[in-house]
Design a protein around this motif. Structure first.
Motif, PDB file in Angstrom:
ATOM      1  N   ILE A  31       8.361 -18.778 -10.578  1.00 29.12           N
ATOM      2  CA  ILE A  31       8.277 -17.359 -11.155  1.00 29.12           C
ATOM      3  C   ILE A  31       7.604 -16.601 -10.317  1.00 29.12           C
ATOM      4  O   ILE A  31       8.166 -15.380 -10.017  1.00 29.12           O
ATOM      5  N   VAL A  32       6.431 -16.974  -9.606  1.00 34.10           N
ATOM      6  CA  VAL A  32       5.492 -15.917  -8.917  1.00 34.10           C
ATOM      7  C   VAL A  32       6.254 -15.753  -7.612  1.00 34.10           C
ATOM      8  O   VAL A  32       6.019 -14.486  -7.187  1.00 34.10           O
ATOM      9  N   VAL A  33       6.812 -16.614  -6.797  1.00 34.75           N
ATOM     10  CA  VAL A  33       7.295 -16.325  -5.668  1.00 34.75           C
ATOM     11  C   VAL A  33       8.746 -15.620  -5.474  1.00 34.75           C
ATOM     12  O   VAL A  33       9.216 -15.001  -4.500  1.00 34.75           O
ATOM     13  N   ALA A  34       9.181 -15.300  -6.646  1.00 30.41           N
ATOM     14  CA  ALA A  34      10.371 -14.418  -6.854  1.00 30.41           C
ATOM     15  C   ALA A  34      10.080 -13.210  -6.537  1.00 30.41           C
ATOM     16  O   ALA A  34       9.314 -12.581  -7.297  1.00 30.41           O
ATOM     17  N   PRO A  35      10.639 -12.213  -5.603  1.00 28.93           N
ATOM     18  CA  PRO A  35      10.201 -11.080  -5.311  1.00 28.93           C
ATOM     19  C   PRO A  35      10.577 -10.174  -6.653  1.00 28.93           C
ATOM     20  O   PRO A  35      11.408 -10.269  -7.238  1.00 28.93           O
ATOM     21  N   GLY A  36       9.594  -9.085  -6.778  1.00 26.68           N
ATOM     22  CA  GLY A  36       9.700  -8.463  -7.949  1.00 26.68           C
ATOM     23  C   GLY A  36       8.713  -7.221  -7.717  1.00 26.68           C
ATOM     24  O   GLY A  36       8.199  -6.956  -6.576  1.00 26.68           O
ATOM     25  N   PRO A  37       8.155  -6.473  -8.791  1.00 28.02           N
ATOM     26  CA  PRO A  37       7.364  -5.258  -8.550  1.00 28.02           C
ATOM     27  C   PRO A  37       6.053  -5.676  -7.762  1.00 28.02           C
ATOM     28  O   PRO A  37       5.609  -4.736  -6.917  1.00 28.02           O
ATOM     29  N   ALA A  43       8.747   1.490 -15.269  1.00 26.32           N
ATOM     30  CA  ALA A  43       9.854   2.337 -14.397  1.00 26.32           C
ATOM     31  C   ALA A  43       9.387   3.233 -13.841  1.00 26.32           C
ATOM     32  O   ALA A  43       9.816   3.746 -12.805  1.00 26.32           O
ATOM     33  N   ALA A  44       8.985   4.418 -14.649  1.00 24.15           N
ATOM     34  CA  ALA A  44       8.469   5.691 -14.113  1.00 24.15           C
ATOM     35  C   ALA A  44       7.297   5.475 -13.078  1.00 24.15           C
ATOM     36  O   ALA A  44       7.313   5.925 -11.896  1.00 24.15           O
ATOM     37  N   TYR A  45       6.476   4.561 -13.256  1.00 23.74           N
ATOM     38  CA  TYR A  45       5.128   4.265 -12.233  1.00 23.74           C
ATOM     39  C   TYR A  45       5.649   3.910 -10.948  1.00 23.74           C
ATOM     40  O   TYR A  45       5.476   4.325  -9.798  1.00 23.74           O
ATOM     41  N   LEU A  46       6.835   2.849 -11.083  1.00 22.36           N
ATOM     42  CA  LEU A  46       7.376   2.217  -9.717  1.00 22.36           C
ATOM     43  C   LEU A  46       8.015   3.213  -9.118  1.00 22.36           C
ATOM     44  O   LEU A  46       8.001   3.364  -7.822  1.00 22.36           O
ATOM     45  N   GLY A  69     -12.089   3.962  -0.560  1.00 21.73           N
ATOM     46  CA  GLY A  69     -11.033   4.775  -1.531  1.00 21.73           C
ATOM     47  C   GLY A  69      -9.625   4.151  -1.561  1.00 21.73           C
ATOM     48  O   GLY A  69      -9.110   3.862  -2.978  1.00 21.73           O
ATOM     49  N   GLY A  70      -9.279   3.793  -0.535  1.00 20.91           N
ATOM     50  CA  GLY A  70      -8.024   2.950  -0.376  1.00 20.91           C
ATOM     51  C   GLY A  70      -7.926   1.877  -1.382  1.00 20.91           C
ATOM     52  O   GLY A  70      -6.969   1.355  -2.030  1.00 20.91           O
ATOM     53  N   ARG A  71      -9.055   1.087  -0.915  1.00 19.44           N
ATOM     54  CA  ARG A  71      -8.975  -0.259  -1.795  1.00 19.44           C
ATOM     55  C   ARG A  71      -8.957  -0.010  -3.415  1.00 19.44           C
ATOM     56  O   ARG A  71      -8.538  -0.952  -4.065  1.00 19.44           O
ATOM     57  N   LEU A  72      -9.748   0.831  -3.808  1.00 15.69           N
ATOM     58  CA  LEU A  72      -9.990   1.249  -5.197  1.00 15.69           C
ATOM     59  C   LEU A  72      -8.456   1.707  -5.747  1.00 15.69           C
ATOM     60  O   LEU A  72      -8.116   1.171  -6.745  1.00 15.69           O
ATOM     61  N   THR A  73      -7.777   2.659  -5.050  1.00 17.86           N
ATOM     62  CA  THR A  73      -6.333   2.731  -5.333  1.00 17.86           C
ATOM     63  C   THR A  73      -5.640   1.523  -5.199  1.00 17.86           C
ATOM     64  O   THR A  73      -4.677   1.451  -6.342  1.00 17.86           O
ATOM     65  N   ALA A  74      -5.664   0.824  -4.285  1.00 18.31           N
ATOM     66  CA  ALA A  74      -4.893  -0.604  -4.141  1.00 18.31           C
ATOM     67  C   ALA A  74      -5.141  -1.408  -5.474  1.00 18.31           C
ATOM     68  O   ALA A  74      -4.321  -1.823  -6.095  1.00 18.31           O
ATOM     69  N   PHE A  75      -6.349  -1.450  -5.808  1.00 21.04           N
ATOM     70  CA  PHE A  75      -6.664  -2.216  -6.983  1.00 21.04           C
ATOM     71  C   PHE A  75      -6.179  -2.020  -8.181  1.00 21.04           C
ATOM     72  O   PHE A  75      -5.389  -2.233  -9.267  1.00 21.04           O
ATOM     73  N   ARG A  76      -6.126  -0.376  -8.501  1.00 20.87           N
ATOM     74  CA  ARG A  76      -5.726   0.337  -9.723  1.00 20.87           C
ATOM     75  C   ARG A  76      -4.106   0.182  -9.542  1.00 20.87           C
ATOM     76  O   ARG A  76      -3.621   0.035 -10.649  1.00 20.87           O
ATOM     77  N   THR A  77      -3.505   0.113  -8.476  1.00 20.48           N
ATOM     78  CA  THR A  77      -2.045   0.236  -8.224  1.00 20.48           C
ATOM     79  C   THR A  77      -1.557  -1.249  -8.874  1.00 20.48           C
ATOM     80  O   THR A  77      -0.642  -1.267  -9.445  1.00 20.48           O
ATOM     81  N   GLY A  78      -2.245  -2.181  -8.463  1.00 23.50           N
ATOM     82  CA  GLY A  78      -1.775  -3.556  -8.503  1.00 23.50           C
ATOM     83  C   GLY A  78      -2.048  -3.749 -10.113  1.00 23.50           C
ATOM     84  O   GLY A  78      -1.129  -4.742 -10.767  1.00 23.50           O
ATOM     85  N   MET A  79      -3.131  -3.429 -10.619  1.00 25.74           N
ATOM     86  CA  MET A  79      -3.098  -3.557 -12.083  1.00 25.74           C
ATOM     87  C   MET A  79      -2.296  -2.878 -12.816  1.00 25.74           C
ATOM     88  O   MET A  79      -1.670  -3.544 -13.824  1.00 25.74           O
ATOM     89  N   VAL A  80      -2.032  -1.500 -12.622  1.00 28.18           N
ATOM     90  CA  VAL A  80      -0.780  -0.807 -13.676  1.00 28.18           C
ATOM     91  C   VAL A  80       0.355  -1.511 -13.414  1.00 28.18           C
ATOM     92  O   VAL A  80       1.183  -1.490 -14.364  1.00 28.18           O
ATOM     93  N   THR A  81       0.636  -1.908 -12.115  1.00 33.25           N
ATOM     94  CA  THR A  81       2.003  -2.410 -11.923  1.00 33.25           C
ATOM     95  C   THR A  81       2.333  -3.598 -12.718  1.00 33.25           C
ATOM     96  O   THR A  81       3.292  -3.857 -13.474  1.00 33.25           O
ATOM     97  N   ASN A  82       1.087  -4.363 -12.941  1.00 35.62           N
ATOM     98  CA  ASN A  82       1.217  -5.585 -13.809  1.00 35.62           C
ATOM     99  C   ASN A  82       1.474  -5.360 -15.257  1.00 35.62           C
ATOM    100  O   ASN A  82       2.082  -5.731 -15.945  1.00 35.62           O
ATOM    101  N   LEU A  83       0.412  -4.388 -15.824  1.00 31.27           N
ATOM    102  CA  LEU A  83       0.179  -4.026 -17.115  1.00 31.27           C
ATOM    103  C   LEU A  83       1.667  -3.161 -17.591  1.00 31.27           C
ATOM    104  O   LEU A  83       1.985  -3.514 -18.687  1.00 31.27           O
ATOM    105  N   ALA A  84       2.227  -2.856 -16.637  1.00 26.66           N
ATOM    106  CA  ALA A  84       3.601  -1.883 -17.155  1.00 26.66           C
ATOM    107  C   ALA A  84       4.779  -2.504 -17.017  1.00 26.66           C
ATOM    108  O   ALA A  84       5.733  -2.024 -16.996  1.00 26.66           O
ATOM    109  N   ASN A  85       4.363  -4.065 -16.909  1.00 29.02           N
ATOM    110  CA  ASN A  85       5.864  -4.890 -16.400  1.00 29.02           C
ATOM    111  C   ASN A  85       5.854  -5.715 -17.724  1.00 29.02           C
ATOM    112  O   ASN A  85       5.288  -6.707 -18.109  1.00 29.02           O
TER     113      ASN A  85
END
Length: 209
Positions: free
Chosen positions: A13-19, A77-80, A107-123
């Motif tokens: 499940i994890v290695v299957a490419p996705g968002p 979908a909107a976020y992606l 700042g880039g790391r904070l944005t990256a953390f937020r992006t990873g979290m939101v992508t998961n939460l909105a999936n």
């Protein structure tokens, strides 16, 4: 209690490419290895949320409520699509970038953390993972909260391990990919993939979960 079948299933499940995979690669290219690892931690924090939510029945709500399911997938979908379009716009200006400048700011790391979290939460698929997968591997004699926590922890460890390997792999070739002509093409591909995943998510049905 943790069976080989469960571990193998989680790995597949994890290695299957996705968002999440697309976001890890995108953030690693943009913000460097530490930015990619921040996105991994953000993704893991989303998994922690869904694991906790499953205890209170919130993931079951996503599976059974049409409104909750549609609302979540529209947001996801909107976020992606937004991430993808922003990457495509940025790729147009990449040719003028200095190829030796690699952004790795905090700042880039904070944005990256937020992006990873939101992508998961909105999936939606992440939301029902703990509803559809974990119960199949819980003890037949009556599962406890500890049993669920152990399986969730194993799944999260597999997820973090895989995406960490992805980030490290991207880091090895990032300087080559940072050349303006190459970087612009990679960003174009990355942007198109993110938009495509967003469009795919909006067509997702509950039957596919």
């Amino acid at each position: 209690m943790v069976s080989v079948a469960f571990v193998v299933t989680c790995v597949l499940i994890v290695v299957a490419p996705g968002p999440s995979f697309a976001v890890m690669v995108n953030q690693s290219l943009r913000n460097g290895r530490l930015g990619g690892l921040a996105a991994v931690l953000g993704n893991a924090s989303g998994l922690v949320f869904w694991a906790s939510a499953s205890v209170f029945g919130l993931t079951a709500l996503i599976r059974t409520s049409e409104f909750a399911f549609v609302a979540l997938k529209v947001v996801g979908a909107a976020y992606l699509c937004w991430l993808g379009l922003r990457t495509l716009v940025r790729s147009r200006a990449t040719a003028a970038d200095d190829p030796v400048v690699l952004r790795t700011g905090g700042g880039g790391r904070l944005t990256a953390f937020r992006t990873g979290m939101v992508t998961n939460l909105a999936n939606p698929k992440a939301a029902v993972l703990y509803l559809a997968l974990l119960p199949q591997f819980l003890p037949a004699g009556g599962a406890t909260l500890a049993d669920t926590a152990v399986l969730a922890a194993v799944q999260m460890a597999i997820s973090v391990s895989w995406y960490t390997l992805v980030v490290l792999a991207v880091g090895l070739v990032r300087r080559t990919l940072a050349r303006p002509s190459v970087k612009a093409r990679v960003e174009q591909i990355s942007g198109l993939v993110l938009v495509g995943l967003g469009l795919r998510m909006i067509t997702l049905s509950r039957a596919a979960l």
